[in-house]
Design an enzyme around this catalytic site. Sequence first.
Site, PDB file in Angstrom:
ATOM      1  N   ARG A 189      89.394  77.637  36.068  1.00 41.72           N
ATOM      2  CA  ARG A 189      88.000  77.632  36.465  1.00 41.72           C
ATOM      3  C   ARG A 189      86.773  78.150  35.303  1.00 41.72           C
ATOM      4  O   ARG A 189      85.832  77.735  35.155  1.00 41.72           O
ATOM      5  CB  ARG A 189      87.793  78.496  37.631  1.00 41.72           C
ATOM      6  CG  ARG A 189      86.162  78.461  38.085  1.00 41.72           C
ATOM      7  CD  ARG A 189      86.084  79.046  39.399  1.00 41.72           C
ATOM      8  NE  ARG A 189      86.934  79.871  39.926  1.00 41.72           N
ATOM      9  CZ  ARG A 189      87.215  81.133  39.924  1.00 41.72           C
ATOM     10  NH1 ARG A 189      86.673  81.782  39.004  1.00 41.72           N
ATOM     11  NH2 ARG A 189      88.151  81.682  40.758  1.00 41.72           N
TER      12      ARG A 189
ATOM     13  N   TYR B 132      65.253  61.973  42.769  1.00 41.63           N
ATOM     14  CA  TYR B 132      66.455  61.641  43.313  1.00 41.63           C
ATOM     15  C   TYR B 132      66.264  62.507  44.736  1.00 41.63           C
ATOM     16  O   TYR B 132      65.912  63.636  44.775  1.00 41.63           O
ATOM     17  CB  TYR B 132      67.496  61.969  42.665  1.00 41.63           C
ATOM     18  CG  TYR B 132      69.094  61.848  43.286  1.00 41.63           C
ATOM     19  CD1 TYR B 132      69.400  60.679  43.800  1.00 41.63           C
ATOM     20  CD2 TYR B 132      69.755  62.911  43.847  1.00 41.63           C
ATOM     21  CE1 TYR B 132      70.394  60.451  44.367  1.00 41.63           C
ATOM     22  CE2 TYR B 132      70.787  62.896  44.596  1.00 41.63           C
ATOM     23  CZ  TYR B 132      71.260  61.665  44.715  1.00 41.63           C
ATOM     24  OH  TYR B 132      72.446  61.295  45.447  1.00 41.63           O
TER      25      TYR B 132
ATOM     26  N   ASP C 292      66.028  65.766  33.772  1.00 42.18           N
ATOM     27  CA  ASP C 292      66.986  64.883  34.267  1.00 42.18           C
ATOM     28  C   ASP C 292      67.032  63.719  33.453  1.00 42.18           C
ATOM     29  O   ASP C 292      66.105  62.978  33.785  1.00 42.18           O
ATOM     30  CB  ASP C 292      66.716  64.757  35.920  1.00 42.18           C
ATOM     31  CG  ASP C 292      68.092  64.233  36.870  1.00 42.18           C
ATOM     32  OD1 ASP C 292      68.632  63.353  35.870  1.00 42.18           O
ATOM     33  OD2 ASP C 292      68.291  64.293  37.411  1.00 42.18           O
TER      34      ASP C 292
ATOM     35  N   LYS D 292      76.625  58.478  37.157  1.00 46.15           N
ATOM     36  CA  LYS D 292      76.071  57.208  36.975  1.00 46.15           C
ATOM     37  C   LYS D 292      76.449  56.661  35.574  1.00 46.15           C
ATOM     38  O   LYS D 292      77.309  56.293  35.472  1.00 46.15           O
ATOM     39  CB  LYS D 292      74.525  57.469  36.902  1.00 46.15           C
ATOM     40  CG  LYS D 292      74.098  58.554  38.223  1.00 46.15           C
ATOM     41  CD  LYS D 292      74.236  57.898  39.482  1.00 46.15           C
ATOM     42  CE  LYS D 292      74.197  58.877  40.644  1.00 46.15           C
ATOM     43  NZ  LYS D 292      73.025  59.418  40.781  1.00 46.15           N
TER      44      LYS D 292
END
Length: 377
Positions: A46, A98, A170, A195
């Site tokens: 992690r 978004y 973004d 994407k």
Amino acid sequence: MGFSTDAIHAGQAPDLSTNAVIPPIHLTTTYYQEEIGKHKGYVYSRSANPTRDILQKNVAVLEKGKYALAFSSGLAAIHALSTVLKNGDHVIVSNDVYGGTYRLFQRFLTDYGIEVSFVDTTNLENILEVIKSNTKLIHIETPTNPLLAISDIQAISNICKSKNLLLSVDNTFMTPYFQNPLELGADIVVHSATKYLGGHSDLLGGILIVNSDELYERFKFVQNAIGAVLSPFDCWLLLRSIKTLALRMERHNQNASEVAKFLESQSVVKRVFYPGLKSHPQHELAKKQMRGFGGMVSFEVDDFNRVNSILKKLKIFTLAESLGGVESLVCHPATMTHASIPKEVREKNGLTDGLIRLSVGIEDIEDLISDLEQALK
Ligand SMILES: *Cc1c(COP(=O)(O)O)cnc(C)c1O
């Protein structure tokens, strides 16, 4: 180095233990310690994983940043960046974002005492009007989803610098191939790697890229403390995808430009939204801050009935959420990706029930145009 050379090589020297040209997927959670505190920088996956480190180095180079951090989704990355905000802070967000970003800021962060203003950030006056003494961050999407509006990154970053605010951008729609917000003065770049970076509709991921040591330390802490890390397998898959990013983006851009021009010539189409069109209100700005216009095209028809009949007839454009894959997709934002935004708010922003969004893929352009032609008849 050029973009494609970096995309293929940055961070990815052959693996020294075996000379494997392609870095292995390190599917391990834990690492051998020769004695207490004696290890090779990896203790638990992690906190750090070698496959993730390679991906992070690669994306940092492509985005012209010093550091990148990979998360389990775009929203996990946006959530991580939002942790620069504390109880009582105020954030300004582009109004046409978004749907999930809207939901995160409007319906989740407000529970933690964070104040949010959504404004049309294509107009600098709107930003100046809402800045307050507790404003800490401006978060923009450019081009926006789904209306493809362009905000001036350099000008907004100048406002941020003069008011001591952070700017996050973004960059999902443009990718580092077409736009580098850090070079235009942004402090944080975020991607939904789901994407275009992933590009094949087969992985979820998110990335933050920064130059400041302080922001990097903060986000690295958050990545480990909250734990929404990208898995080693997905890191490897993303590295593989990014090798062809330049080729894919060129073709997306080329196909989308043709599709936008075609749609503009159709009488049933009321309006086409594509930054590469001369009719786009921020076409000049788009040419200045972007090196291409991307693969997303939205267009408006009369009403929901017309939308329905078009969607039913399309054969190559598949009705689905998401975008940025090699295959062409079509979506109805009002009922799909942006359904979490109340109707009044949507319509005020220009996102009507007659709006259709295309993610133009890399198929043969003749086939895409014929598909649209028969569906619009
Ligand atoms: C999809 C998307 C997101 C969210 O990313 P996920 O990977 O789905 O969590 C954020 N911003 C933009 C512009 C997007 O298109």
